[in-house]
Design a protein around this motif. Sequence first.
Motif, PDB file in Angstrom:
ATOM      1  N   UNK A  90      29.239 -20.763  14.438  1.00 18.93           N
ATOM      2  CA  UNK A  90      28.562 -22.059  14.565  1.00 18.93           C
ATOM      3  C   UNK A  90      27.096 -21.862  14.960  1.00 18.93           C
ATOM      4  N   UNK A  91      26.851 -20.985  15.926  1.00 18.25           N
ATOM      5  CA  UNK A  91      25.483 -20.743  16.387  1.00 18.25           C
ATOM      6  C   UNK A  91      24.650 -20.085  15.280  1.00 18.25           C
ATOM      7  N   UNK A  92      25.229 -19.121  14.595  1.00 14.69           N
ATOM      8  CA  UNK A  92      24.504 -18.440  13.511  1.00 14.69           C
ATOM      9  C   UNK A  92      24.213 -19.382  12.349  1.00 14.69           C
ATOM     10  N   UNK A  93      25.174 -20.216  12.005  1.00 11.76           N
ATOM     11  CA  UNK A  93      24.994 -21.189  10.929  1.00 11.76           C
ATOM     12  C   UNK A  93      23.867 -22.167  11.290  1.00 11.76           C
ATOM     13  N   UNK A  94      23.862 -22.639  12.537  1.00 11.00           N
ATOM     14  CA  UNK A  94      22.818 -23.553  12.999  1.00 11.00           C
ATOM     15  C   UNK A  94      21.452 -22.873  12.941  1.00 11.00           C
ATOM     16  N   UNK A  95      21.386 -21.610  13.361  1.00  7.93           N
ATOM     17  CA  UNK A  95      20.135 -20.841  13.333  1.00  7.93           C
ATOM     18  C   UNK A  95      19.587 -20.773  11.907  1.00  7.93           C
ATOM     19  N   UNK A  96      20.444 -20.437  10.952  1.00  5.87           N
ATOM     20  CA  UNK A  96      20.009 -20.318   9.558  1.00  5.87           C
ATOM     21  C   UNK A  96      19.524 -21.666   9.031  1.00  5.87           C
ATOM     22  N   UNK A  97      20.276 -22.722   9.306  1.00 16.20           N
ATOM     23  CA  UNK A  97      19.878 -24.059   8.847  1.00 16.20           C
ATOM     24  C   UNK A  97      18.540 -24.478   9.462  1.00 16.20           C
ATOM     25  N   UNK A  98      18.346 -24.196  10.736  1.00 16.96           N
ATOM     26  CA  UNK A  98      17.092 -24.576  11.392  1.00 16.96           C
ATOM     27  C   UNK A  98      15.914 -23.753  10.876  1.00 16.96           C
ATOM     28  N   UNK A  99      16.152 -22.513  10.512  1.00 16.25           N
ATOM     29  CA  UNK A  99      15.084 -21.700   9.907  1.00 16.25           C
ATOM     30  C   UNK A  99      14.700 -22.303   8.557  1.00 16.25           C
ATOM     31  N   UNK A 100      15.700 -22.705   7.783  1.00 12.46           N
ATOM     32  CA  UNK A 100      15.437 -23.270   6.453  1.00 12.46           C
ATOM     33  C   UNK A 100      14.705 -24.609   6.535  1.00 12.46           C
ATOM     34  N   UNK A 101      14.929 -25.380   7.596  1.00 16.03           N
ATOM     35  CA  UNK A 101      14.302 -26.702   7.749  1.00 16.03           C
ATOM     36  C   UNK A 101      13.386 -26.714   8.963  1.00 16.03           C
ATOM     37  N   UNK A 102      12.526 -25.748   9.064  1.00 11.99           N
ATOM     38  CA  UNK A 102      11.710 -25.541  10.260  1.00 11.99           C
ATOM     39  C   UNK A 102      10.774 -26.707  10.583  1.00 11.99           C
ATOM     40  N   UNK A 103      10.335 -27.465   9.600  1.00 11.31           N
ATOM     41  CA  UNK A 103       9.386 -28.552   9.858  1.00 11.31           C
ATOM     42  C   UNK A 103      10.047 -29.822  10.360  1.00 11.31           C
ATOM     43  N   UNK A 104      11.371 -29.875  10.336  1.00  7.54           N
ATOM     44  CA  UNK A 104      12.083 -31.078  10.773  1.00  7.54           C
ATOM     45  C   UNK A 104      12.539 -30.903  12.215  1.00  7.54           C
TER      46      UNK A 104
END
Length: 190
Positions: free
Chosen positions: A49-63
């Motif tokens: 869950x933490x790793x998935x969130x990290x990847x998603x947040x990297x992909x959407x860094x401006x939001x």
Amino acid sequence: MTRNKTLLQELKNHPAYIYAKDVVDYYEKEQSNKKVNSPKEIADKDAYVVCKQFIEEIKTNNKGHWFCSLKTLSRINSFLKLINMAKGVAKGKTVYSSLVGFQWFFIVNILCWKTKEDHSIRRYQTATMLIARKNSRTFLSAIIFILLLLLEPKYSHFYSVAPGRELSGMIKAHIEEFLYSSSALSKNFK
């Protein structure tokens, strides 16, 4: 080129991102009952869950309210190249080349995420390590303390909670060993 693409391209080959990607890939294959021949990283649902969130947040860094600071990441990389391993099989090598994926992931996650309004405020002010015995918790704690001393403003306060005085003393001893074995840093600490 947008800031998003730059961040993703910058982090794509970083050990923290690679670790997170490997954990997510393993867990998703495991959950879909696909055979995993030789997993790079084995992790439980919480890590997934933490790793998935990290990847998603990297992909959407401006939001959102947070961003991953490449400047802080660059400074961390530079500092870790100056700190030498004091003992063990990696004695004399840099900490930068000695860290493994989960250690990079922990460091990047707690130190590189900042608020968009005030870039001096980190997203995570406290961090808890849920790491089994004999998996370098003291080592990682010492490295994080050194990085905080180098990255945070003068006169900042840092705390480590340990079950006893002896364990807290071990973290201090590790910090001293790293500083004494790293000539580039030892002159900055008394």
